[in-house]
Design a protein around this motif. Structure first.
Motif, PDB file in Angstrom:
ATOM      1  N   GLN A  35      -4.342  -3.556  -9.500  1.00  0.00           N
ATOM      2  CA  GLN A  35      -4.920  -4.591  -9.212  1.00  0.00           C
ATOM      3  C   GLN A  35      -4.976  -4.365  -7.506  1.00  0.00           C
ATOM      4  O   GLN A  35      -6.020  -5.550  -7.250  1.00  0.00           O
ATOM      5  N   LYS A  36      -4.092  -3.943  -6.803  1.00  0.00           N
ATOM      6  CA  LYS A  36      -4.386  -3.513  -5.210  1.00  0.00           C
ATOM      7  C   LYS A  36      -5.474  -3.321  -4.981  1.00  0.00           C
ATOM      8  O   LYS A  36      -6.054  -3.357  -3.996  1.00  0.00           O
ATOM      9  N   ALA A  37      -6.251  -2.464  -5.530  1.00  0.00           N
ATOM     10  CA  ALA A  37      -7.645  -1.522  -5.109  1.00  0.00           C
ATOM     11  C   ALA A  37      -8.340  -2.500  -5.474  1.00  0.00           C
ATOM     12  O   ALA A  37      -8.817  -2.514  -4.714  1.00  0.00           O
ATOM     13  N   ASP A  38      -8.451  -2.876  -6.716  1.00  0.00           N
ATOM     14  CA  ASP A  38      -9.278  -4.051  -7.182  1.00  0.00           C
ATOM     15  C   ASP A  38      -9.599  -4.988  -6.402  1.00  0.00           C
ATOM     16  O   ASP A  38     -10.132  -5.760  -5.764  1.00  0.00           O
ATOM     17  N   ARG A  39      -7.982  -5.629  -5.099  1.00  0.00           N
ATOM     18  CA  ARG A  39      -8.242  -6.591  -4.294  1.00  0.00           C
ATOM     19  C   ARG A  39      -8.732  -6.317  -3.175  1.00  0.00           C
ATOM     20  O   ARG A  39      -9.178  -6.547  -2.571  1.00  0.00           O
ATOM     21  N   SER A  40      -8.627  -5.124  -2.822  1.00  0.00           N
ATOM     22  CA  SER A  40      -9.168  -4.384  -1.292  1.00  0.00           C
ATOM     23  C   SER A  40     -10.545  -4.462  -1.869  1.00  0.00           C
ATOM     24  O   SER A  40     -11.286  -4.350  -0.882  1.00  0.00           O
ATOM     25  N   GLN A  41     -11.379  -3.540  -3.191  1.00  0.00           N
ATOM     26  CA  GLN A  41     -12.933  -3.289  -2.417  1.00  0.00           C
ATOM     27  C   GLN A  41     -13.257  -5.381  -3.018  1.00  0.00           C
ATOM     28  O   GLN A  41     -14.525  -5.245  -1.505  1.00  0.00           O
ATOM     29  N   LYS A  42     -12.505  -6.009  -3.210  1.00  0.00           N
ATOM     30  CA  LYS A  42     -13.700  -7.106  -3.355  1.00  0.00           C
ATOM     31  C   LYS A  42     -12.950  -7.766  -1.736  1.00  0.00           C
ATOM     32  O   LYS A  42     -14.355  -8.628  -1.643  1.00  0.00           O
ATOM     33  N   GLU A  43     -12.174  -7.585  -0.920  1.00  0.00           N
ATOM     34  CA  GLU A  43     -12.455  -7.365   0.607  1.00  0.00           C
ATOM     35  C   GLU A  43     -12.935  -7.273   1.487  1.00  0.00           C
ATOM     36  O   GLU A  43     -13.204  -7.197   2.259  1.00  0.00           O
ATOM     37  N   GLY A  44     -14.015  -6.258   0.845  1.00  0.00           N
ATOM     38  CA  GLY A  44     -15.196  -5.301   1.314  1.00  0.00           C
ATOM     39  C   GLY A  44     -14.531  -3.793   1.770  1.00  0.00           C
ATOM     40  O   GLY A  44     -14.748  -3.437   2.787  1.00  0.00           O
ATOM     41  N   LEU A  45     -12.903  -3.798   1.269  1.00  0.00           N
ATOM     42  CA  LEU A  45     -12.732  -2.289   1.752  1.00  0.00           C
ATOM     43  C   LEU A  45     -12.459  -1.779   0.420  1.00  0.00           C
ATOM     44  O   LEU A  45     -12.920  -1.015  -0.228  1.00  0.00           O
ATOM     45  N   MET A  46     -12.385  -0.321   1.366  1.00  0.00           N
ATOM     46  CA  MET A  46     -12.857   1.029   0.003  1.00  0.00           C
ATOM     47  C   MET A  46     -11.160   1.629   0.537  1.00  0.00           C
ATOM     48  O   MET A  46     -10.483   2.749   1.517  1.00  0.00           O
ATOM     49  N   PRO A  47     -10.651   2.059  -0.968  1.00  0.00           N
ATOM     50  CA  PRO A  47      -9.181   1.777  -1.527  1.00  0.00           C
ATOM     51  C   PRO A  47      -9.591   3.510  -2.033  1.00  0.00           C
ATOM     52  O   PRO A  47     -10.455   4.034  -2.115  1.00  0.00           O
ATOM     53  N   LEU A  48      -8.573   4.496  -1.604  1.00  0.00           N
ATOM     54  CA  LEU A  48      -8.438   5.594  -2.249  1.00  0.00           C
ATOM     55  C   LEU A  48      -7.038   5.231  -2.804  1.00  0.00           C
ATOM     56  O   LEU A  48      -6.176   5.633  -2.302  1.00  0.00           O
ATOM     57  N   ILE A  49      -6.866   6.434  -3.886  1.00  0.00           N
ATOM     58  CA  ILE A  49      -6.051   6.382  -5.034  1.00  0.00           C
ATOM     59  C   ILE A  49      -5.816   7.887  -4.723  1.00  0.00           C
ATOM     60  O   ILE A  49      -6.177   8.809  -4.619  1.00  0.00           O
ATOM     61  N   VAL A  50      -4.522   7.807  -4.397  1.00  0.00           N
ATOM     62  CA  VAL A  50      -3.789   9.718  -4.670  1.00  0.00           C
ATOM     63  C   VAL A  50      -2.411   9.359  -5.639  1.00  0.00           C
ATOM     64  O   VAL A  50      -1.945   8.415  -5.126  1.00  0.00           O
ATOM     65  N   MET A  51      -2.689  10.432  -6.608  1.00  0.00           N
ATOM     66  CA  MET A  51      -1.373  10.202  -8.014  1.00  0.00           C
ATOM     67  C   MET A  51      -0.777  11.670  -7.763  1.00  0.00           C
ATOM     68  O   MET A  51      -1.180  12.294  -7.093  1.00  0.00           O
ATOM     69  N   ASP A  52       0.803  11.568  -7.282  1.00  0.00           N
ATOM     70  CA  ASP A  52       1.912  12.304  -7.289  1.00  0.00           C
ATOM     71  C   ASP A  52       1.551  13.478  -8.779  1.00  0.00           C
ATOM     72  O   ASP A  52       1.260  12.872  -9.815  1.00  0.00           O
ATOM     73  N   GLU A  53       1.546  14.678  -8.708  1.00  0.00           N
ATOM     74  CA  GLU A  53       1.677  15.476  -9.803  1.00  0.00           C
ATOM     75  C   GLU A  53       2.498  15.482 -10.423  1.00  0.00           C
ATOM     76  O   GLU A  53       2.366  14.722 -11.879  1.00  0.00           O
ATOM     77  N   THR A  54       3.940  14.495 -10.512  1.00  0.00           N
ATOM     78  CA  THR A  54       4.741  13.761 -11.177  1.00  0.00           C
ATOM     79  C   THR A  54       4.470  12.355 -12.163  1.00  0.00           C
ATOM     80  O   THR A  54       4.810  12.366 -13.190  1.00  0.00           O
ATOM     81  N   GLU A  55       3.335  12.045 -12.667  1.00  0.00           N
ATOM     82  CA  GLU A  55       2.241  11.304 -12.767  1.00  0.00           C
ATOM     83  C   GLU A  55       2.034  12.098 -14.290  1.00  0.00           C
ATOM     84  O   GLU A  55       0.889  12.445 -14.209  1.00  0.00           O
ATOM     85  N   ALA A  56       2.655  11.697 -15.266  1.00  0.00           N
ATOM     86  CA  ALA A  56       2.448  12.214 -16.435  1.00  0.00           C
ATOM     87  C   ALA A  56       0.704  11.646 -17.049  1.00  0.00           C
ATOM     88  O   ALA A  56       0.198  12.124 -17.453  1.00  0.00           O
ATOM     89  N   GLN A  57       0.589  10.874 -16.567  1.00  0.00           N
ATOM     90  CA  GLN A  57      -0.759   9.778 -17.114  1.00  0.00           C
ATOM     91  C   GLN A  57      -1.784   8.825 -16.315  1.00  0.00           C
ATOM     92  O   GLN A  57      -0.939   8.234 -15.380  1.00  0.00           O
ATOM     93  N   ILE A  58      -2.563   9.533 -16.484  1.00  0.00           N
ATOM     94  CA  ILE A  58      -3.872   8.422 -15.483  1.00  0.00           C
ATOM     95  C   ILE A  58      -3.586   7.227 -16.383  1.00  0.00           C
ATOM     96  O   ILE A  58      -5.004   7.217 -17.018  1.00  0.00           O
ATOM     97  N   SER A  59      -3.793   6.088 -15.872  1.00  0.00           N
ATOM     98  CA  SER A  59      -3.966   4.733 -16.118  1.00  0.00           C
ATOM     99  C   SER A  59      -5.226   5.165 -16.141  1.00  0.00           C
ATOM    100  O   SER A  59      -6.740   5.128 -15.101  1.00  0.00           O
ATOM    101  N   LEU A  60      -6.391   4.341 -17.393  1.00  0.00           N
ATOM    102  CA  LEU A  60      -7.768   4.197 -16.833  1.00  0.00           C
ATOM    103  C   LEU A  60      -7.833   2.953 -16.103  1.00  0.00           C
ATOM    104  O   LEU A  60      -9.249   3.466 -16.399  1.00  0.00           O
ATOM    105  N   SER A  61      -7.314   1.989 -15.712  1.00  0.00           N
ATOM    106  CA  SER A  61      -7.814   1.432 -14.759  1.00  0.00           C
ATOM    107  C   SER A  61      -8.094   1.755 -13.578  1.00  0.00           C
ATOM    108  O   SER A  61      -8.958   1.223 -12.498  1.00  0.00           O
ATOM    109  N   VAL A  62      -7.553   2.961 -12.890  1.00  0.00           N
ATOM    110  CA  VAL A  62      -7.672   3.867 -11.996  1.00  0.00           C
ATOM    111  C   VAL A  62      -9.070   4.159 -11.605  1.00  0.00           C
ATOM    112  O   VAL A  62      -9.923   4.473 -10.944  1.00  0.00           O
ATOM    113  N   LEU A  63      -9.481   4.510 -13.285  1.00  0.00           N
ATOM    114  CA  LEU A  63     -11.213   5.630 -12.860  1.00  0.00           C
ATOM    115  C   LEU A  63     -11.840   4.952 -12.525  1.00  0.00           C
ATOM    116  O   LEU A  63     -13.251   5.022 -12.419  1.00  0.00           O
ATOM    117  N   GLN A  64     -11.832   3.237 -12.617  1.00  0.00           N
ATOM    118  CA  GLN A  64     -13.129   2.366 -11.971  1.00  0.00           C
ATOM    119  C   GLN A  64     -13.243   2.497 -10.656  1.00  0.00           C
ATOM    120  O   GLN A  64     -14.576   1.915 -10.085  1.00  0.00           O
TER     121      GLN A  64
END
Length: 154
Positions: free
Chosen positions: A106-135
């Motif tokens: 949600q924060k990445a989406d808001r950032s993009q709408k504000e003209g910002l460039m989100p970089l999402i970094v996921m730690d190795e402990t995250e067992a699954q990647i949320s499909l919403s991140v792939l956009q």
């Protein structure tokens, strides 16, 4: 040195991971863990440094890890590697820390709408990647080493 520039020794293996993520994966994808969170933070810091030189204050780095302790390690590691301070962390600052992938998306989406460039970094402990991140155009996940069994398996 100036903030947001890498301040640590960078070995060829780190350069290979960063180069592969940028040029082969196009800034989107998982790379194999370096074997320790501190080494992963070094790779992520190099990536952030390059992207900051391209996007400046428009870059928003969103870190996802599954516990406050791990997020604390990321905060301290990024401060050390990039010369940033606690003031650079927060929901409307250069780096934001998340335990919940949906809130991060949600924060990445808001950032993009504000003209910002989100970089999402996921730690190795995250067992699954949320499909919403792939956009999003920039995301980096650290994948556990498949030869090392996780602590939850026998």
């Amino acid at each position: 040195g100036p903030t947001w520039q890498l301040r640590r020794t960078f070995e060829p293996i780190h350069a290979e991971r960063v180069s592969n993520w940028f040029f082969t994966q196009g800034g989107r994808g998982a790379i194999r863990t370096m074997g320790s969170r501190l080494q992963n933070i070094l790779v992520a810091s190099a990536t952030i440094s390059v992207l900051y030189s391209l996007y400046g204050d428009r870059l928003r780095t969103l870190i996802l890890a599954d516990s406050p302790e791990r997020l604390g390690e990321w905060r301290r590691g990024l401060q050390d590697c990039l010369g940033i301070t606690r003031g650079d962390f927060g929901p409307d600052r250069g780096v934001a820390l998340f335990e919940d992938p949906e809130l991060m998306a949600q924060k990445a989406d808001r950032s993009q709408k504000e003209g910002l460039m989100p970089l999402i970094v996921m730690d190795e402990t995250e067992a699954q990647i949320s499909l919403s991140v792939l956009q999003f155009p920039l995301w980096l996940a650290f994948a556990p080493n498949p030869q090392v069994p996780s602590s939850g398996s026998s």
